[in-house]
Design an enzyme around this catalytic site. Structure first.
Site, mmCIF file in Angstrom:
data_model
loop_
_atom_site.group_PDB
_atom_site.id
_atom_site.type_symbol
_atom_site.label_atom_id
_atom_site.label_comp_id
_atom_site.label_asym_id
_atom_site.label_seq_id
_atom_site.Cartn_x
_atom_site.Cartn_y
_atom_site.Cartn_z
ATOM 1 N N THR A 208 41.400 -52.596 20.540
ATOM 2 C CA THR A 208 40.143 -52.397 21.261
ATOM 3 C C THR A 208 39.041 -51.891 20.335
ATOM 4 O O THR A 208 39.320 -51.240 19.320
ATOM 5 C CB THR A 208 40.375 -51.369 22.389
ATOM 6 O OG1 THR A 208 39.120 -51.001 22.952
ATOM 7 C CG2 THR A 208 41.038 -50.094 21.878
ATOM 8 N N ASP A 209 37.799 -52.131 20.755
ATOM 9 C CA ASP A 209 36.663 -51.580 19.999
ATOM 10 C C ASP A 209 36.552 -50.065 20.182
ATOM 11 O O ASP A 209 35.851 -49.395 19.428
ATOM 12 C CB ASP A 209 35.351 -52.263 20.400
ATOM 13 C CG ASP A 209 34.998 -52.153 21.877
ATOM 14 O OD1 ASP A 209 35.763 -51.525 22.643
ATOM 15 O OD2 ASP A 209 33.949 -52.708 22.286
ATOM 16 N N TYR B 16 43.343 -42.533 25.469
ATOM 17 C CA TYR B 16 43.625 -43.975 25.388
ATOM 18 C C TYR B 16 43.270 -44.520 24.009
ATOM 19 O O TYR B 16 44.099 -45.136 23.330
ATOM 20 C CB TYR B 16 42.850 -44.741 26.475
ATOM 21 C CG TYR B 16 42.762 -46.223 26.199
ATOM 22 C CD1 TYR B 16 43.886 -47.034 26.284
ATOM 23 C CD2 TYR B 16 41.551 -46.821 25.816
ATOM 24 C CE1 TYR B 16 43.821 -48.405 26.001
ATOM 25 C CE2 TYR B 16 41.472 -48.174 25.541
ATOM 26 C CZ TYR B 16 42.604 -48.960 25.631
ATOM 27 O OH TYR B 16 42.536 -50.310 25.354
ATOM 28 N N LYS C 55 45.603 -46.071 20.952
ATOM 29 C CA LYS C 55 45.435 -47.427 20.392
ATOM 30 C C LYS C 55 45.184 -47.321 18.872
ATOM 31 O O LYS C 55 45.695 -48.136 18.103
ATOM 32 C CB LYS C 55 44.268 -48.157 21.072
ATOM 33 C CG LYS C 55 44.510 -48.525 22.523
ATOM 34 C CD LYS C 55 45.655 -49.512 22.736
ATOM 35 C CE LYS C 55 45.362 -50.891 22.217
ATOM 36 N NZ LYS C 55 46.459 -51.844 22.597
#
Ligand code: NAD
Ligand code: DAU
Length: 366
Positions: A128-129, A154, A158
């Protein structure tokens, strides 16, 4: 080249769209889905697709090892994760378990089964960015060399998984690629995320809970464009490299929400059957959906702006998004209106109880 591909988390939102894309574009390949069917996983997402679902946990090394050897799997596309930021704020443990420990379990098995047995392979990790942190209004968009600065449990989980994937390439020589993408939207999006939650709340005449001032910016990427981008990375990306995938549609949340409200009003005005199907929607009575907009307590640590610079994927892989937000959103709303049975199946389960218990203050559902 024919592949035997393992899609982890393939019964979730992006994973199932990816399975549909891969099956349609590479029909000779064998697709196995490994999914634990958590609250976010749904067998129905794979209905009609030429893929076999194995229900199981990515942390189960024995299961993953037997899938790799018994099915001659040469490609892992790793989507399985806990994916919702609000849930990570309420309870980070599951995010560490799945996103960090789970990714490491897959890497360990891939190393044993592929590297030690000298089999050609590719491990593609979907990230994810959010790992890059947050941007000011005039900061340049995230590039692949932007330093990591994750802000939520989160995104921290990641980021940890991205680092493990990188380390397994650098230290052991595992053939890996990673893609970091922006906010996806489209069919099968679980109704805890902004767009599907607001569509379903609007249809029921429920408040649309806008966090803070609603001026947070996200770069919206139609899930089909994301899937094409991932496929391009798997087939043409260089081992050990990361690629940013974006939609080129940076918008403040309020603009997304206003687009949604206007499109809902137009849909009801055009199709009179919607008024009888959803009598509690304001649009059923000719009232503006926008009247449901409600400003609520902000998300703790809320990132202000994400933006993706995907020029590397464009130059190396020929990637370019094909959906504008306007056309992609219109198609998405049409999908939710045509697939009521899909989201009813979720709302009729225990999901809403969880929302009521945890989000009373945000009126996410009633
Ligand atoms: P999702 O929550 O819709 O689906 C996750 C899937 O993983 C579910 O099917 C779930 O059952 C499965 N799963 C969870 N724990 C598992 C475990 N231990 N073993 C096996 N399966 C398990 O998520 P999504 O939105 O489709 O996101 C997919 C991936 O893309 C994630 O890695 C996420 O971080 C990343 N991502 C998502 C977005 C987005 O906008 N949705 C953007 C960038 C990156
Ligand atoms: O950027 C990629 C990320 O996009 C992914 O890594 C995540 O898995 C995915 O969930 C998504 O994260 P966001 O936090 O950006 O998505 P979400 O849909 O939860 O929220 C989008 C924006 O809308 C965000 O600024 C918070 C706001 N929001 C969200 C909800 C659910 C609201 O204002 N109200 C809401 O009820």
């Amino acid at each position: 080249m024919m592949r035997s591909i393992l899609v982890t988390g393939g019964a979730g939102f992006i994973g199932s769209n990816f399975v549909a894309h891969w099956a349609a574009t590479r029909p000779a390949d064998r697709i196995t889905v490994l999914d634990l069917l958590t609250y976010a996983g749904n067998r129905a997402n794979l209905d009609g697709l030429d893929a076999e679902l194995v229900v199981g946990d990515i942390r189960d090394e024995g299961l993953v090892a037997s899938l790799l050897s018994d099915r001659g799997i040469d490609t892992i596309v790793h989507f399985a994760a806990e994916s919702h930021v609000d849930r990570s704020i309420l309870g980070p443990d599951a995010f560490i378990e799945t996103n960090v420990i789970g990714t490491h379990a897959l890497l360990k098995v891939a190393r044993r089964e592929w590297l030690e047995k000298k089999k050609p392979h590719r491990f593609h990790h979907v990230s994810t960015d959010e790992v890059y942190g947050t941007l000011g209004p005039n900061d340049p968009a995230f590039r692949e060399d932007t330093p990591y600065a994750p802000n939520s449990p989160y995104s921290a989980s990641k980021a940890a998984s991205d680092h493990l994937v990188r380390a397994y390439h650098h230290t052991y020589g595992l053939d890996v690629t990673t893609s970091n993408c922006s906010n996806n939207y489209g069919p099968f999006h679980f109704p805890e995320k902004l767009i599907p939650l607001f569509i379903i709340n609007a249809l029921h005449g429920r408040a649309l809970p806008i966090y803070g001032d609603g001026m947070q910016v996200r770069d919206w990427l139609h899930v089909e464009d994301h899937c094409r981008g991932i496929a391009a990375v798997i087939e043409s990306g260089r081992p050990g490299q990361t690629y940013n995938i974006g939609g080129g549609a940076e918008l403040p949340n309020l603009t997304v929400i206003d687009t949604l409200c206007a499109a809902m009003d137009k849909a009801f005005a055009t199709d009179p059957s919607l008024g009888s199907r959803f009598p509690d929607a304001p649009a059923a009575r000719g009232l503006p959906t926008a009247a449901l907009k409600t400003f609520v307590t902000d998300r703790p640590g809320h990132d202000r702006r994400y933006a993706i610079d995907c020029s590397k994927a464009m130059a190396e892989l020929g990637y370019a998004p094909t959906h504008s937000f306007e056309s992609g959103f219109a198609a998405t709303l049409a999908w939710y209106l045509a697939n009521e049975h899909w989201w009813r199946g979720i709302l009729d389960g225990s999901y809403l109880d969880w929302v009521r218990e945890n989000y009373a203050d945000r009126q996410a559902a009633q």
